[in-house]
Structures are given as structure tokens and as C-alpha cells.
Design a protein around this motif. Structure first.
Motif, PDB file in Angstrom:
ATOM      1  N   PHE A 303      -4.066   6.251   0.661  1.00  0.00           N
ATOM      2  CA  PHE A 303      -4.832   5.865  -0.459  1.00  0.00           C
ATOM      3  C   PHE A 303      -6.401   5.565   0.155  1.00  0.00           C
ATOM      4  CE2 PHE A 303      -0.760   4.037  -1.242  1.00  0.00           C
ATOM      5  CZ  PHE A 303      -0.233   5.020  -2.333  1.00  0.00           C
ATOM      6  N   PRO A 304      -7.293   6.140  -0.497  1.00  0.00           N
ATOM      7  CA  PRO A 304      -8.832   5.774   0.117  1.00  0.00           C
ATOM      8  C   PRO A 304      -9.016   4.583  -0.060  1.00  0.00           C
ATOM      9  CG  PRO A 304      -8.636   8.170  -1.224  1.00  0.00           C
ATOM     10  CD  PRO A 304      -7.179   7.254  -1.312  1.00  0.00           C
ATOM     11  N   ILE A 305      -9.442   3.879   0.840  1.00  0.00           N
ATOM     12  CA  ILE A 305      -9.898   2.319   0.863  1.00  0.00           C
ATOM     13  C   ILE A 305     -10.975   2.294  -0.142  1.00  0.00           C
ATOM     14  CG2 ILE A 305     -10.787   0.360   1.976  1.00  0.00           C
ATOM     15  CD1 ILE A 305      -8.939   1.437   4.362  1.00  0.00           C
ATOM     16  N   GLU A 306     -11.944   3.277  -0.113  1.00  0.00           N
ATOM     17  CA  GLU A 306     -13.259   3.036  -0.941  1.00  0.00           C
ATOM     18  C   GLU A 306     -13.326   2.985  -2.421  1.00  0.00           C
ATOM     19  OE1 GLU A 306     -13.251   7.349   0.826  1.00  0.00           O
ATOM     20  OE2 GLU A 306     -12.873   5.430   1.302  1.00  0.00           O
ATOM     21  N   ASN A 307     -11.841   3.746  -2.942  1.00  0.00           N
ATOM     22  CA  ASN A 307     -11.642   3.869  -4.306  1.00  0.00           C
ATOM     23  C   ASN A 307     -10.811   2.422  -4.615  1.00  0.00           C
ATOM     24  OD1 ASN A 307     -12.435   6.206  -4.185  1.00  0.00           O
ATOM     25  ND2 ASN A 307     -10.594   7.400  -4.415  1.00  0.00           N
ATOM     26  N   MET A 308     -10.393   1.460  -3.702  1.00  0.00           N
ATOM     27  CA  MET A 308      -9.914   0.343  -4.125  1.00  0.00           C
ATOM     28  C   MET A 308     -10.869  -0.699  -4.624  1.00  0.00           C
ATOM     29  SD  MET A 308      -7.265  -0.256  -1.104  1.00  0.00           S
ATOM     30  CE  MET A 308      -6.102   1.055  -0.501  1.00  0.00           C
ATOM     31  N   PRO A 309     -10.426  -1.801  -5.565  1.00  0.00           N
ATOM     32  CA  PRO A 309     -11.431  -2.810  -5.856  1.00  0.00           C
ATOM     33  C   PRO A 309     -11.982  -3.521  -4.666  1.00  0.00           C
ATOM     34  CG  PRO A 309      -9.338  -2.694  -7.134  1.00  0.00           C
ATOM     35  CD  PRO A 309      -9.119  -1.956  -6.199  1.00  0.00           C
ATOM     36  N   LYS A 310     -13.043  -4.074  -4.948  1.00  0.00           N
ATOM     37  CA  LYS A 310     -13.713  -4.759  -3.777  1.00  0.00           C
ATOM     38  C   LYS A 310     -12.718  -6.043  -2.960  1.00  0.00           C
ATOM     39  CE  LYS A 310     -17.557  -4.920  -1.560  1.00  0.00           C
ATOM     40  NZ  LYS A 310     -18.180  -3.898  -0.830  1.00  0.00           N
ATOM     41  N   PRO A 311     -12.158  -6.677  -3.742  1.00  0.00           N
ATOM     42  CA  PRO A 311     -11.210  -7.730  -2.991  1.00  0.00           C
ATOM     43  C   PRO A 311     -10.419  -7.115  -2.119  1.00  0.00           C
ATOM     44  CG  PRO A 311     -11.498  -8.163  -5.578  1.00  0.00           C
ATOM     45  CD  PRO A 311     -12.177  -7.036  -5.332  1.00  0.00           C
TER      46      PRO A 311
END
Length: 368
Positions: A303-311
Motif C-alpha cells: 500500500f502506498p504510504i503517501e495515500n495513508m492519513p497523516k497520522p
């Protein structure tokens, strides 16, 4: 030093006699590489497609033939009306349906434009999106070939160049990911379980009263796993190059050195786990559930980390697999040198030191 080497030799002998542990340490990497390489590949080929041809003219037949002869598609069903599309998807017969409008050839040759509709099964959105992109590429190639002999008032052309992985092979992504997951799992789990097993059997106390310092006794149990995990790295790289046809673009010594550093990080985690638990079941549970899932989610492999919520992006920074996966991909795929992975290397060094210090302090408390 001779006494320490004697302890290490003893641990090697115990480990090599344990067939179940050897099966996990050697068999698991091979199995995961074969699964990801041949069964779990993200590449989509030979997808079944349906055709609703309302035109039945020369251009539609040419394009249908082009789709059918592509390595990515196989035309398995011809529909007569749009009402059949829903039932076709419900029965799972096709992944997408290509709909040609009436007068397709006439519109294409006289108006220089014609519309084709793709209907995909979005119950699997990733696969559906990939298949539609492949079909769109086939249509674009057909259009460029057709318009090459026609004069158009305006034409905008695009040229795409894919760096590092021009053939878009999925192995370029999953080989670094599998290396990361295997080393994280085996290094932390096997080390912690091995030491906790000695506690459960009551033999750890016997080892700790030997003439050698308790810390060296514990480290001697981790050395065999360090060596075998390093063998796993070499085995994975050999399979990647000779079986999956993935070259190593960067420096092999640098890649091996970074892998050795990450193995030390996982072993330090294993020592830290073993210092805080008293049973093999708890150690295995923490290794599998507590570390494997975060390693999978926050490494950037699946899963791309940049697509995750900031926390969650912030949390990913404390997961070692994120940094090692970034290092392996930079060296192995992009061919970058140490200057490009110095930051990630420094973070792993700091993590390793913190884990080792925490584990040593915990063991000292137990020994007093």
C-alpha cells in the motif's frame, strides 16, 4: 573468544538438527518467492472480455481482432444487447465488456472520432482498472496506426517512457517486498522463540551460570540466525536474477551490507521480545501479529504510504521495514549508490542500537 565461538558452534549444531526450524528458515523464502513470482503476480494476462458490437463493420472487426490477439486479452463472449451485460458479470464470465457504437467505422473515418465504451467489474477495482488501461492502450495503438494514413486537422501525441522497469514487471516490486517481510519475520520471530524456549525448558539458567558473560551467551544464540538470514538474502537474490529475470541494477556489496544491517535490526527486535516474555506462544504471537502486519502495511510494499492519513504516515516512520524496503528498491531497481540511501541507513543504525540497548538492559535486570 574461544568460549564464545564454542557456544556459537553449539547453537549452529542445535539449529541444523532442528528440521522444522530449517524448513522455516530455508523453505519459507523459496515458497514466498515462487508464490509471488508465478501465482501472486500483479500482472494481468489473458483476461476474458466480452464484446457488444453494434457496428459490425470493418474497423470494429479489426479492433476486436487486435484485442483478441493481445497477450492480455481473450475474447470469450459476444453479446447481442446491453441487457446481457449485467448477467455476464454476475456469472463471472468476463472482466470487462467492450461496447462499439453503431456506425463506428463511418464516424472514425469521416468525423475523425468515435467513442468506445468499457464496462468493468469494479468489485475488484485494482484488477478492473489495470485491464481497462491495457485495453485503452490497445485502442490507442490501433488509432495511431489508422490515423497514420489519414490527414487530421489537429493531433496531439504523447510519448511515455517508463524508467527502471520499462516492461512493468511485477517482480521489480515484490522481490524487495518479499525480502523485507522474510527478514523481518524470520529474524525477530526465530530469535525470540529460540531464547524463550531455553527459558521454558529451564536451560537458560544453566547457560547463564557458565564462565561466559550472560550477554555473550544470549548473542551466541542470535549468531546462527544472523548467518541463515544472510543465506536467505543470497538465495532470494539468486532466484530473482536466474528464475524471475530481475537484474540487480546497483552495487551488490552495498545491497548485501544493507541487508546485513537490517538482519541485525530484526535480531535486536527478537532479543527485545525474548527479554520481555516467558513463553514461545507469546513470543510468536508478538512477532506474527505485532510486527508482521505493521511490516506489511507500513513498508510501502502493498500500500502506498503517501495515500495513508497523516497520522499513519507518521507511525510508518518507526517501522524498520519502511526504510529497508526503500533501500532495497533504490539499490536493486534504480541502481543508486550509498549517498541516496544514507538517511535510511542512519535510521536503521539508530533503531538497531536502541533495540539492542533496550534488550541488554532488560536482560541485566533479569540476571540480578
Amino acid at each position: 573468544m574461544k568460549l564464545f565461538l564454542a557456544f556459537v558452534k553449539k547453537e549452529f549444531q542445535h539449529l541444523l538438527r532442528d528440521r522444522r526450524s530449517m524448513m522455516i528458515l530455508i523453505g519459507l523464502p523459496v515458497m514466498m518467492m515462487l508464490l509471488f513470482g508465478f501465482a501472486l503476480s500483479s500482472e494481468v494476462k489473458n483476461s476474458s472480455i466480452g464484446i457488444l458490437d453494434n457496428a459490425k463493420d470493418e474497423s470494429s472487426r479489426m479492433l476486436i481482432d487486435r484485442l483478441d490477439h493481445s497477450q492480455y486479452f481473450s475474447v470469450v463472449k459476444f453479446l447481442d444487447r446491453e441487457q446481457e451485460i449485467d448477467q455476464t458479470f454476475r456469472r463471472g464470465e468476463v472482466r470487462i465488456v467492450v461496447i462499439f457504437p453503431p456506425n463506428f467505422d463511418h464516424d472514425l473515418r469521416h468525423s475523425n472520432s468515435a467513442q468506445i465504451r468499457f464496462v468493468g467489474d469494479a468489485s475488484d477495482p485494482n484488477t478492473s482498472n489495470i485491464v481497462i488501461n491495457y485495453a485503452s492502450a490497445v485502442v490507442r495503438d490501433f488509432q495511431n496506426e489508422l490515423f497514420g494514413t489519414m490527414k487530421m486537422p489537429y493531433q496531439i501525441t504523447t510519448e511515455t517512457r517508463m524508467l527502471y522497469n520499462p516492461q512493468l514487471k511485477s517482480s521489480y516490486n515484490f522481490v524487495p517486498g518479499v525480502m523485507t517481510l522474510i527478514l523481518m519475520l524470520l529474524g525477530a520471530m526465530m530469535t525470540s522463540v529460540s531464547i524463550v524456549k531455553e527459558k521454558e525448558m529451564g536451560t537458560m539458567e544453566i547457560l547463564l551460570v557458565s564462565p561466559m558473560k550472560p550477554l555473550l551467551v544470549v548473542l551466541s544464540k542470535a549468531v546462527p540466525y544472523l548467518a541463515l538470514c544472510f543465506v536467505d538474502v543470497i538465495l532470494i537474490l539468486l532466484m530473482a536474477v536466474f528464475i524471475l529475470d530481475m537484474p540487480i541494477a546497483g552495487s551488490l556489496p552495498l545491497l548485501l551490507a544493507e541487508s546485513l544491517l537490517f538482519i541485525l535490526t530484526t535480531l535486536a527486535l527478537g532479543l527485545l521480545i525474548s527479554a520481555n516474555v516467558e513463553s514461545q506462544q507469546v513470543a510468536m504471537f508478538i512477532s506474527l501479529v505485532g510486527f508482521l502486519m505493521p511490516a506489511l502495511v507500513f513498508s510501502g510494499f502493498m500500500f502506498p504510504i503517501e495515500n495513508m492519513p497523516k497520522p499513519m504516515q507518521i507511525i510508518s516512520n518507526i517501522v524498520p521495514t519502511k526504510w529497508y524496503y526503500s533501500i532495497v528498491r533504490a539499490i536493486m531497481v534504480k541502481g543508486l549508490g550509498f549517498s541516496y540511501v544514507a538517511k535510511q541507513t542512519g535510521i536503521l543504525v539508530v533503531m538497531t542500537v536502541i533495540f539492542f540497548v533496550a534488550a541488554i538492559k532488560k536482560f541485566k535486570v533479569r540476571l540480578e
